[in-house]
Design a protein around this motif. Sequence first.
Motif, short mmCIF file in Angstrom:
data_model
loop_
_atom_site.label_atom_id
_atom_site.label_comp_id
_atom_site.label_asym_id
_atom_site.label_seq_id
_atom_site.Cartn_x
_atom_site.Cartn_y
_atom_site.Cartn_z
N GLU A 38 0.82 -1.21 0.00
CA GLU A 38 0.00 0.00 0.00
C GLU A 38 0.86 1.26 0.00
N LEU A 39 0.26 2.36 -0.45
CA LEU A 39 0.94 3.65 -0.39
C LEU A 39 0.98 4.11 1.06
N LEU A 40 2.11 4.69 1.47
CA LEU A 40 2.25 5.17 2.85
C LEU A 40 2.09 6.68 2.90
N PRO A 41 1.74 7.23 4.08
CA PRO A 41 1.55 8.69 4.17
C PRO A 41 2.79 9.45 3.69
N TRP A 42 2.54 10.60 3.09
CA TRP A 42 3.61 11.43 2.52
C TRP A 42 4.45 12.04 3.65
N PRO A 43 5.75 11.70 3.72
CA PRO A 43 6.59 12.23 4.81
C PRO A 43 7.08 13.64 4.48
N GLU A 44 6.19 14.61 4.57
CA GLU A 44 6.48 15.95 4.06
C GLU A 44 7.72 16.59 4.69
N GLU A 45 7.82 16.48 6.03
CA GLU A 45 8.88 17.24 6.69
C GLU A 45 10.27 16.79 6.26
N VAL A 46 10.48 15.47 6.27
CA VAL A 46 11.83 15.01 5.96
C VAL A 46 12.16 15.28 4.49
N VAL A 47 11.17 15.11 3.60
CA VAL A 47 11.44 15.37 2.18
C VAL A 47 11.78 16.84 1.97
#
Lengths: 223, 241
Positions: A38-47
């Motif tokens: 499955e797709l996992l939540p978008w890790p916005e901060e680290v990216v």
Amino acid sequence: MDDIDDILAEIAVDSIPQETRDLQELTRCWVAERVAPELLPWPEEVVERVLERIRRQIELVEDQTGDMDPKTGFRLIVVQTELERFKFLVRSFLRARLRKIDAHPLHILNQHKDSLEISRPLLSASEHQYLTTHQSLLATHYNSSFLSQFPASLQRLDDTTGGISMVDKPDEDAAIFVRCLRDVGEILIDGTETRIDMKRGDVWVVRWSAVKQWVEVGDLEVI
Amino acid sequence: MALPLPPGLTPPEIAFICEMELVTIIPRQKLEGLKLLGAPLKPLNPPQRASIPLWLALLLKRQRRANIVPPPWLSPISLQAILDHETEQEDAFSPPPRLPPSSSGNEAPFSPPFLQSSTANAPPDALPYHWLELGEMLLEAAADDFEEPDNVRKLMRGLREVRMAKLRQGVNVLDAGGGVKMNGVGAMELGEARSFITGVVDGLRKISASREQQRKDRAREERENGYSGSADYDDDEMDME
């Protein structure tokens, strides 16, 4: 003897810079995205942090390429080699996500809507834009080429009548390998009598659906 | 643009991760400190040892700017001891290196390749997660930094064979629910066996899907009727062979 080792190790762990922590987190996200069904939540901060650093590093390389000193030359080779490694990591991560978005667009769109309610978005803004634009293009195309000639009741792309949903979704029970990062305790695998006791450092083959929640909070790591 | 690869890591990707492992080098040339993206690189002053990521160590080695110090577990004595242990213990891999104490904070715990299990200070008595790739890469790029490279190569091959045999034997215990413990498995070994093992587990699950559904329904009924009859379940879930 062990105590001293432990204390020393703890100091070493605390002194690890944020950059290394981010690299580890991004690597972990990448592996998880490559392996999990499955797709996992978008890790916005680290990216965001990593992209910002990559941007600055590229500027540095551009500033210094004019320098003819052979010493800077080698330094730049090192910097650029690392830069390429980071770019590969980010790119492969995004492409692994795109693959899942392309494979199950409607399912992911529904999941994304649910995830907005708990304010942990599944998709980034550009991924969401890609998904919706792509889907509307497809829908228009299907409509103009054949769907419009069907009876109205057969024109939907997300029909659920007859007990079978048209929306395709990934196999959530697929087997994956996980490593235990913190003690989790006993996990019951739904539908079977199997109970497994997960301790720190263990490696298990297990169903994705049974361990997903712990992967998302970071107690387990997909490998 | 979507990635055309199936789920699971490919060998080059595993090697890419392995190249993040820290190794110890003895620099031959001065190199000023650098602000790298992964971690700042401290100035290299020969002959002071330094721990740097493997990809950088291989780059420096190729340009003859440094020598690599092989990790202690990659010595013939350690490998022989581990190999003996692997041959005696028939049903499990040799244990992985001892973990560092768990950090008390909320920070994510570290795991390979960030555990420093391949520097010169690493424990000599256990194979780390990336043992196979790391050993192969060092033997290829820095064979002259080993005392007995041929011996190390031979022992590595022995270890690989013993462990692959165990991995193949382990297939017997796979079942539909998954839940198989594989402590001590290496990254490349896992990469090789992944599609087979997950394929078997998924296949078994599909065969017993209806039985599972029955069990779920029965459990739900019992919950609704409010009595617990779970003690006299028949335990024959694995009689399909």
